[in-house]
Design an enzyme around this catalytic site. Structure first.
Site, mmCIF file in Angstrom:
data_model
loop_
_atom_site.group_PDB
_atom_site.id
_atom_site.type_symbol
_atom_site.label_atom_id
_atom_site.label_comp_id
_atom_site.label_asym_id
_atom_site.label_seq_id
_atom_site.Cartn_x
_atom_site.Cartn_y
_atom_site.Cartn_z
ATOM 1 N N LEU A 70 35.633 -15.750 -17.899
ATOM 2 C CA LEU A 70 35.985 -16.160 -16.743
ATOM 3 C C LEU A 70 37.135 -16.377 -16.661
ATOM 4 O O LEU A 70 37.747 -16.022 -15.553
ATOM 5 C CB LEU A 70 35.114 -17.401 -16.533
ATOM 6 C CG LEU A 70 35.504 -18.425 -15.228
ATOM 7 C CD1 LEU A 70 35.014 -17.466 -14.121
ATOM 8 C CD2 LEU A 70 34.679 -19.463 -15.161
ATOM 9 N N SER A 128 29.588 -26.796 -14.638
ATOM 10 C CA SER A 128 28.288 -25.849 -15.281
ATOM 11 C C SER A 128 26.916 -26.506 -14.375
ATOM 12 O O SER A 128 26.955 -27.392 -13.644
ATOM 13 C CB SER A 128 28.226 -25.843 -16.550
ATOM 14 O OG SER A 128 27.019 -24.969 -16.779
ATOM 15 N N TYR A 148 27.482 -29.856 -25.299
ATOM 16 C CA TYR A 148 28.136 -29.216 -24.412
ATOM 17 C C TYR A 148 27.710 -29.501 -23.150
ATOM 18 O O TYR A 148 28.770 -29.708 -22.101
ATOM 19 C CB TYR A 148 27.534 -27.765 -24.681
ATOM 20 C CG TYR A 148 27.931 -26.665 -23.583
ATOM 21 C CD1 TYR A 148 29.321 -26.298 -23.365
ATOM 22 C CD2 TYR A 148 27.191 -26.336 -22.502
ATOM 23 C CE1 TYR A 148 29.755 -25.299 -22.158
ATOM 24 C CE2 TYR A 148 27.476 -25.428 -21.579
ATOM 25 C CZ TYR A 148 28.722 -25.056 -21.411
ATOM 26 O OH TYR A 148 29.297 -24.028 -20.380
HETATM 27 P P1 NDP Z 1 34.324 -17.849 -23.248
HETATM 28 O O1 NDP Z 1 33.909 -18.223 -24.581
HETATM 29 O O2 NDP Z 1 34.456 -16.015 -22.739
HETATM 30 O O3 NDP Z 1 35.839 -18.280 -22.926
HETATM 31 C C1 NDP Z 1 36.174 -19.512 -23.354
HETATM 32 C C2 NDP Z 1 37.709 -19.669 -23.569
HETATM 33 O O4 NDP Z 1 37.966 -20.988 -24.128
HETATM 34 C C3 NDP Z 1 38.276 -18.670 -24.577
HETATM 35 O O5 NDP Z 1 39.505 -18.081 -23.672
HETATM 36 C C4 NDP Z 1 38.552 -19.441 -25.807
HETATM 37 O O6 NDP Z 1 39.757 -18.886 -26.500
HETATM 38 C C5 NDP Z 1 38.938 -20.783 -25.031
HETATM 39 N N1 NDP Z 1 39.046 -22.062 -26.027
HETATM 40 C C6 NDP Z 1 37.957 -22.288 -26.877
HETATM 41 N N2 NDP Z 1 38.243 -23.248 -27.583
HETATM 42 C C7 NDP Z 1 39.589 -23.576 -27.137
HETATM 43 C C8 NDP Z 1 40.803 -24.325 -27.764
HETATM 44 N N3 NDP Z 1 40.404 -25.245 -28.592
HETATM 45 N N4 NDP Z 1 41.854 -24.281 -27.118
HETATM 46 C C9 NDP Z 1 42.256 -23.424 -26.235
HETATM 47 N N5 NDP Z 1 41.229 -22.728 -25.793
HETATM 48 C C10 NDP Z 1 40.179 -22.541 -26.248
HETATM 49 O O7 NDP Z 1 33.288 -18.351 -22.281
HETATM 50 P P2 NDP Z 1 33.418 -18.241 -20.624
HETATM 51 O O8 NDP Z 1 34.565 -17.569 -20.031
HETATM 52 O O9 NDP Z 1 31.852 -18.247 -20.226
HETATM 53 O O10 NDP Z 1 33.772 -19.929 -20.148
HETATM 54 C C11 NDP Z 1 34.705 -20.278 -19.387
HETATM 55 C C12 NDP Z 1 34.319 -21.527 -18.434
HETATM 56 O O11 NDP Z 1 33.140 -21.316 -17.771
HETATM 57 C C13 NDP Z 1 33.690 -22.774 -19.651
HETATM 58 O O12 NDP Z 1 34.350 -24.086 -18.837
HETATM 59 C C14 NDP Z 1 32.448 -22.606 -19.420
HETATM 60 O O13 NDP Z 1 31.855 -24.022 -19.366
HETATM 61 C C15 NDP Z 1 32.112 -22.287 -17.979
HETATM 62 N N6 NDP Z 1 30.883 -21.700 -17.678
HETATM 63 C C16 NDP Z 1 30.404 -20.507 -18.140
HETATM 64 C C17 NDP Z 1 29.112 -19.879 -17.729
HETATM 65 C C18 NDP Z 1 28.368 -18.870 -18.343
HETATM 66 O O14 NDP Z 1 27.478 -18.447 -18.055
HETATM 67 N N7 NDP Z 1 29.407 -18.018 -19.299
HETATM 68 C C19 NDP Z 1 28.049 -20.855 -16.910
HETATM 69 C C20 NDP Z 1 28.758 -22.017 -16.324
HETATM 70 C C21 NDP Z 1 29.985 -22.457 -16.873
HETATM 71 P P3 NDP Z 1 39.558 -17.758 -27.516
HETATM 72 O O15 NDP Z 1 39.547 -16.513 -27.193
HETATM 73 O O16 NDP Z 1 40.751 -18.204 -28.602
HETATM 74 O O17 NDP Z 1 38.124 -17.987 -28.261
#
Ligand code: NDP
Length: 316
Positions: free
Chosen positions: A14, A142, A191
């Site tokens: 996202l 979420s 989570y």
């Molecule tokens: P991704 O796993 O694709 O993206 C998550 C991002 O968070 C990555 O860039 C990851 O970095 C980063 N991240 C994780 N840990 C850390 C940290 N310690 N410090 C800095 N950055 C960190 O997941 P999504 O894109 O799906 O999720 C994005 C948002 O959307 C979240 O808030 C999630 O809760 C929300 N969401 C997602 C849904 C879905 O269906 N996917 C539904 C509802 C909400 P890295 O690339 O280095 O791992």
């Protein structure tokens, strides 16, 4: 002038899709606040984002020191801050033992809520200095806070209880790494609890700061983006079946590109300036103000989460 938007976790899913959508308009310079600098740079290039339309800066939300260092580095870069998007998250759905941040807090709540809480609190100063016409703080939520959906009711359900685990610092040492103080660890629930904290935090920001500052505080459920890295720790069978299940059975599936456009709307659309709102989209991709569950909209709980979080991140 161009707006400047900081997006945490913009190296995939996202966050990356929203970064791309915003950079492509030419109206935004995107600061990608990411824990893996190289991965983020490569992701931006692979997504076709134009040189100069973004800056990658290091931020590891699993370390409160790193959060403070990011804020210092951002200020040294002498950019204004017009919109902050707290997007990064980790999800450990099958974990039965906790892992911990550098500060000793359980990882899901530590990264998704506490790291962002400190970041947002510190960067309020920068947002308040901005002369941009519509300044916003967006915290990605979420479905777990929705009462009106099936998915929001799948067990284990979020439940912050009386917050005794959070009060104890989620260290696991005093018995609990769960916010409600439960002694057994459940990664899926941790989570969901962290996302309820995200939504409570957005509303508490709204109550404390909107009237005085004019800043818009919002949250959103972007839809089920079943293909992102969020599900990387799930069992392989789940990862194979979840996208088609969402696409054909629940019909809640959205592509990363579509979800990125939704988040980009919450960042910049002139029609979405209302503060304190939890945005969702209907089947025709039209945005609407969604209802939150009782717990995710409880002002007393929001105040307590705010105060306990202040202590844990060293602001009180
Ligand atoms: P991704 O796993 O694709 O993206 C998550 C991002 O968070 C990555 O860039 C990851 O970095 C980063 N991240 C994780 N840990 C850390 C940290 N310690 N410090 C800095 N950055 C960190 O997941 P999504 O894109 O799906 O999720 C994005 C948002 O959307 C979240 O808030 C999630 O809760 C929300 N969401 C997602 C849904 C879905 O269906 N996917 C539904 C509802 C909400 P890295 O690339 O280095 O791992």
């Amino acid at each position: 002038r161009q707006g400047v938007v900081v997006i945490t976790g913009a190296s995939s899913g996202l966050g990356l899709a929203a970064a791309k959508a915003l950079a492509e308009t030419g109206k935004w310079h995107v600061v990608m606040a990411c824990r893996d600098f190289l991965k983020a740079s490569k992701a931006a290039k692979a997504a076709g984002m134009a040189n100069g339309s973004y800056t990658v800066m290091h931020l590891d939300l699993a370390s409160l020191d790193s959060v403070r260092q990011f804020v210092d580095a951002f200020r040294r870069a002498e950019m204004p801050l017009d919109v902050l998007v707290c997007n990064a998250a980790i999800y450990r759905p099958t974990a039965r033992t906790p892992t911990f941040t550098a500060d000793g807090h359980e990882m899901s709540v530590g990264v998704n809520h506490l790291g962002h809480f400190l970041l947002a609190r510190l960067m309020m100063e920068d947002l308040q200095k901005s002369d941009y016409p519509s300044r916003r703080l967006v915290i990605v939520g979420s479905i777990t806070g929705n009462v009106n959906t099936l998915a929001g009711n799948v067990p284990p359900k979020a439940n912050l209880g009386d917050l005794r685990g959070l009060a104890g610092g989620l260290t696991g040492a005093s018995g609990s790494a769960m916010i409600d103080g439960d002694e057994s660890f459940d990664g899926a629930k941790a989570y969901k609890d962290s996302k309820v904290c995200n939504m409570l935090t957005m509303q508490e920001f709204h109550r404390r700061y909107h009237e005085d500052t004019g800043i818009t505080f919002s949250s959103l459920y972007p839809g089920c983006i079943a293909t992102t890295g969020l599900f990387r720790e799930h069992i392989p069978l789940f990862r194979t079946l979840f996208p088609p299940f969402q696409r054909f059975v629940t019909k809640g599936f959205v592509s990363e590109a579509e979800s990125g456009k939704r988040l980009a709307q919450v960042v910049g659309e002139p029609s979405l300036t209302k503060s304190g709102v939890y945005w969702s989209w209907n089947k025709d991709s039209a945005s609407f103000e969604n209802q939150l569950s009782q717990e995710a909209s409880d002002p007393e709980k929001a105040r307590k989460v705010w105060e306990l979080s202040e202590k844990l991140v060293g602001l009180a």
